[in-house]
Design an enzyme around this catalytic site. Structure first.
Site, PDB file in Angstrom:
ATOM      1  N   ASP A 294      -9.877  -3.302   1.376  1.00 18.43           N
ATOM      2  CA  ASP A 294      -9.917  -2.732   2.726  1.00 18.43           C
ATOM      3  C   ASP A 294     -11.311  -2.140   2.941  1.00 18.43           C
ATOM      4  OD1 ASP A 294      -9.802  -0.691   4.824  1.00 18.43           O
ATOM      5  OD2 ASP A 294      -7.641  -1.014   4.840  1.00 18.43           O
TER       6      ASP A 294
ATOM      7  N   ASP B 169     -12.936   8.650   8.835  1.00 19.86           N
ATOM      8  CA  ASP B 169     -11.867   7.751   9.272  1.00 19.86           C
ATOM      9  C   ASP B 169     -12.131   6.330   8.791  1.00 19.86           C
ATOM     10  OD1 ASP B 169      -9.502   7.019  10.840  1.00 19.86           O
ATOM     11  OD2 ASP B 169     -10.965   5.835  11.943  1.00 19.86           O
TER      12      ASP B 169
ATOM     13  N   HIS C  55      -8.613  -6.396   4.259  1.00 18.87           N
ATOM     14  CA  HIS C  55      -8.263  -5.606   5.432  1.00 18.87           C
ATOM     15  C   HIS C  55      -9.585  -5.265   6.090  1.00 18.87           C
ATOM     16  CE1 HIS C  55      -3.928  -3.960   4.763  1.00 18.87           C
ATOM     17  NE2 HIS C  55      -3.974  -5.245   4.978  1.00 18.87           N
TER      18      HIS C  55
ATOM     19  N   GLU D 181      -3.017  -2.903  -2.681  1.00 17.37           N
ATOM     20  CA  GLU D 181      -4.174  -2.361  -1.954  1.00 17.37           C
ATOM     21  C   GLU D 181      -4.618  -0.989  -2.466  1.00 17.37           C
ATOM     22  OE1 GLU D 181      -3.440  -1.836   2.222  1.00 17.37           O
ATOM     23  OE2 GLU D 181      -5.529  -1.364   2.674  1.00 17.37           O
TER      24      GLU D 181
ATOM     25  N   LYS E 169      -7.267   2.422  -2.797  1.00 15.70           N
ATOM     26  CA  LYS E 169      -7.943   3.317  -1.858  1.00 15.70           C
ATOM     27  C   LYS E 169      -8.632   4.426  -2.655  1.00 15.70           C
ATOM     28  CE  LYS E 169      -6.763   5.724   2.450  1.00 15.70           C
ATOM     29  NZ  LYS E 169      -5.772   5.868   3.499  1.00 15.70           N
TER      30      LYS E 169
ATOM     31  N   ASP F 240     -10.524   3.589   9.862  1.00 16.52           N
ATOM     32  CA  ASP F 240      -9.864   2.568  10.677  1.00 16.52           C
ATOM     33  C   ASP F 240     -10.358   2.450  12.109  1.00 16.52           C
ATOM     34  OD1 ASP F 240      -7.735   1.635   8.737  1.00 16.52           O
ATOM     35  OD2 ASP F 240      -7.407   3.804   8.702  1.00 16.52           O
TER      36      ASP F 240
ATOM     37  N   ASP G  32      -7.246  -4.337   9.891  1.00 22.81           N
ATOM     38  CA  ASP G  32      -6.503  -3.086   9.701  1.00 22.81           C
ATOM     39  C   ASP G  32      -7.275  -1.915  10.301  1.00 22.81           C
ATOM     40  OD1 ASP G  32      -4.880  -1.044   8.959  1.00 22.81           O
ATOM     41  OD2 ASP G  32      -5.386  -1.085   6.823  1.00 22.81           O
TER      42      ASP G  32
ATOM     43  N   TRP H 205       0.861  -1.192   0.000  1.00 26.03           N
ATOM     44  CA  TRP H 205       0.000   0.000   0.000  1.00 26.03           C
ATOM     45  C   TRP H 205       0.894   1.239   0.000  1.00 26.03           C
ATOM     46  CZ3 TRP H 205      -0.359   4.066   3.588  1.00 26.03           C
ATOM     47  CH2 TRP H 205      -1.293   5.051   3.207  1.00 26.03           C
TER      48      TRP H 205
ATOM     49  N   HIS I  81     -11.912   1.681   2.645  1.00 25.15           N
ATOM     50  CA  HIS I  81     -11.340   2.412   1.509  1.00 25.15           C
ATOM     51  C   HIS I  81     -12.340   2.789   0.415  1.00 25.15           C
ATOM     52  CE1 HIS I  81      -6.789   1.430   2.146  1.00 25.15           C
ATOM     53  NE2 HIS I  81      -7.374   1.948   3.200  1.00 25.15           N
TER      54      HIS I  81
HETATM   55  C1  RNT Z   1      -3.982   2.728   4.585  1.00 22.82           C
HETATM   56  C2  RNT Z   1      -4.045   1.260   4.313  1.00 22.82           C
HETATM   57  C3  RNT Z   1      -2.899   0.437   4.856  1.00 22.82           C
HETATM   58  C4  RNT Z   1      -2.464   0.867   6.238  1.00 22.82           C
HETATM   59  C5  RNT Z   1      -1.444  -0.034   6.857  1.00 22.82           C
HETATM   60  C6  RNT Z   1      -0.816   0.562   8.063  1.00 22.82           C
HETATM   61  O1  RNT Z   1      -5.103   3.373   4.209  1.00 22.82           O
HETATM   62  O2  RNT Z   1      -5.257   0.742   4.748  1.00 22.82           O
HETATM   63  O3  RNT Z   1      -3.235  -0.901   4.803  1.00 22.82           O
HETATM   64  O4  RNT Z   1      -3.536   0.987   7.102  1.00 22.82           O
HETATM   65  O5  RNT Z   1      -0.532  -0.408   5.913  1.00 22.82           O
HETATM   66 ZN    ZN Z   2      -5.528  -1.360   4.732  1.00 25.47          ZN
END
Ligand code: RNT
Ligand code: ZN
Length: 405
Positions: free
Chosen positions: A261, A296, A288, A228, A230, A298, A328, A187, A264
């Protein structure tokens, strides 16, 4: 609750489920084969152990100041052991490159090697864990302008290419040492806060850099590569070089795993529906699992509809061997061991609670693409010449006998 009460309750539940056609024993057996990859970075707020004095940045932000952040590899491993003691089953640990142990020396990212991870490998072996890996293309002076593999400066691009090459090799060394395939996920944060004049050139550079990163074939027994995408990040709201379309095309054409993810996408867009879509065209993917809240991406994973939908898609379709599940998220406002434990247990509960949805005799569907691991079986059966020469075929009969696990 007393042990006898638990046993009695379980027996009653098992009977009740059986009357609805759910084989509880089988569900538990299947569940035991599904590892979850815990992300090391929840334990220290994505800090790492380089001590270069840099701050996080590159679109990643951790908020909160709960005491107890791990300060050393030993503390991080002890915290992980504590979390794992609350989590049933055998699992994996997902490491980032800047969690290497450099013995107080300044080892830059383009100089990392398997020896810097030997303590992690022996710890993983001792605890029966598999390892996954990630190059760390952020929190570094050479990522300060927001661009890494797609940087317009050739020298900077080369630096990050070398870092990613070394990361894959570390992944392969981990896979080989542990006898458990490592998934190495790339990523990068590259993107623009505001509308760029040129959307194309960074993407052309990224494709070229990635091809250089993946040039050397590594045994898929030891390492699998994932990329990955986004939609946007903090500070890259208008344009992300590695967008969804970019990486979907890249993964399909270069036979890489795509990483989905959960944080994302657009706020109302889930990843559950994407799983069976992309698995028509690639043998394996990485998840993820996270929880997006407003801006946010995460937050700690909770047992909500989104998570249940993801779990259902995996279990109902028998995709356990094709979907690598990683977590993640990062939350520094609560106890970090609890954050790992809660998120992982919720993922496991979601998988178990969707066992009723498993289709009878559900087998992986026939996938008319090359599996990095299925490749060898197909070679043996010598039925895949058109695929091996790079032509995608839609004839599912060819692949009936191929296992992708
Ligand atoms: C960031 C990605 C990535 C990170 C990690 C720390 O938007 O999701 O995977 O969260 O690599
Ligand atoms: Zn991620």
């Amino acid at each position: 609750m007393k042990q006898t009460h638990l046993t009695q309750s379980f027996q009653l539940a098992r009977e009740r489920y059986a009357s609805l056609g759910v084989d509880v024993e089988r569900a538990l057996k299947t569940l035991a084969t599904i590892p979850i990859s815990l992300h090391c970075w929840q334990g220290d707020d994505v800090g790492g152990f380089e001590n270069f004095g840099g701050s996080l940045g590159n679109g990643l932000a951790v908020t909160g100041n709960h005491p107890g952040k791990a300060r050393t590899p030993e503390e991080l491993r002890a915290d992980l052991e504590k979390a794992l003691s609350f989590i049933p089953g055998k699992h994996r640990l997902n490491l980032h490159a800047f969690y290497g142990e450099f013995g107080g020396k300044k080892v830059d990212r383009d100089a990392i090697a398997p020896e810097h991870f030997k303590n992690w490998i022996s710890w993983a072996k001792k605890n029966g864990l598999g390892l996954d890996f990630n190059p760390t293309c952020f929190s570094h002076p050479k990522a300060a302008d927001g661009f890494t593999l797609s940087n317009a400066n050739k020298g900077i691009r080369q630096f990050w290419i070398e870092h990613c090459i070394r990361s894959r090799e570390i992944g392969a060394a981990m896979g080989q040492a542990l006898g458990k395939t490592c998934v190495t996920n790339v990523w990068i944060p590259d993107g623009y806060k505001d509308t760029p004049a040129d959307r194309n050139a960074p993407r052309a550079r990224l494709a070229e850099s990635l091809d250089a990163v993946f040039k050397k074939p590594l045994s898929p027994k030891f390492n699998l590569d994932a990329v990955e995408p986004k939609l946007f990040g903090i500070g890259s709201e208008s344009y992300v070089v590695g967008s969804h379309e970019f990486y979907l095309g890249y993964a399909v054409s270069r036979k890489k795993l795509l990483t989905l993810d959960a944080g994302h996408y657009h706020p109302t867009e889930g990843i559950a529906d994407k799983i069976s879509s992309v698995l028509q065209f690639m043998p394996e993917i990485l998840l993820h699992v996270s929880r997006g809240v407003r801006w946010d991406s995460d937050h700690v994973v909770v047992l909500n509809d989104d998570l249940l939908a993801i779990a259902r898609e995996i279990v109902a379709n028998g995709f356990e061997k094709r979907v690598h599940i990683g977590l993640d998220y990062f939350d520094a406002s609560i106890n970090r061991v609890a954050a790992w434990t809660i998120g992982t247990r919720n993922m496991i509960r979601a998988l178990l609670s969707r066992c009723w949805s498993r289709r009878k005799n559900s087998k992986p569907p026939n996938v008319p693409v090359i599996s990095p691991r299925g490749w060898r079986c197909r070679k043996k059966s010598n039925r895949c010449r058109s695929v091996r020469s790079g032509i995608f075929t839609a004839n599912p009969k060819m692949f009936r006998s191929v296992k992708t696990g």
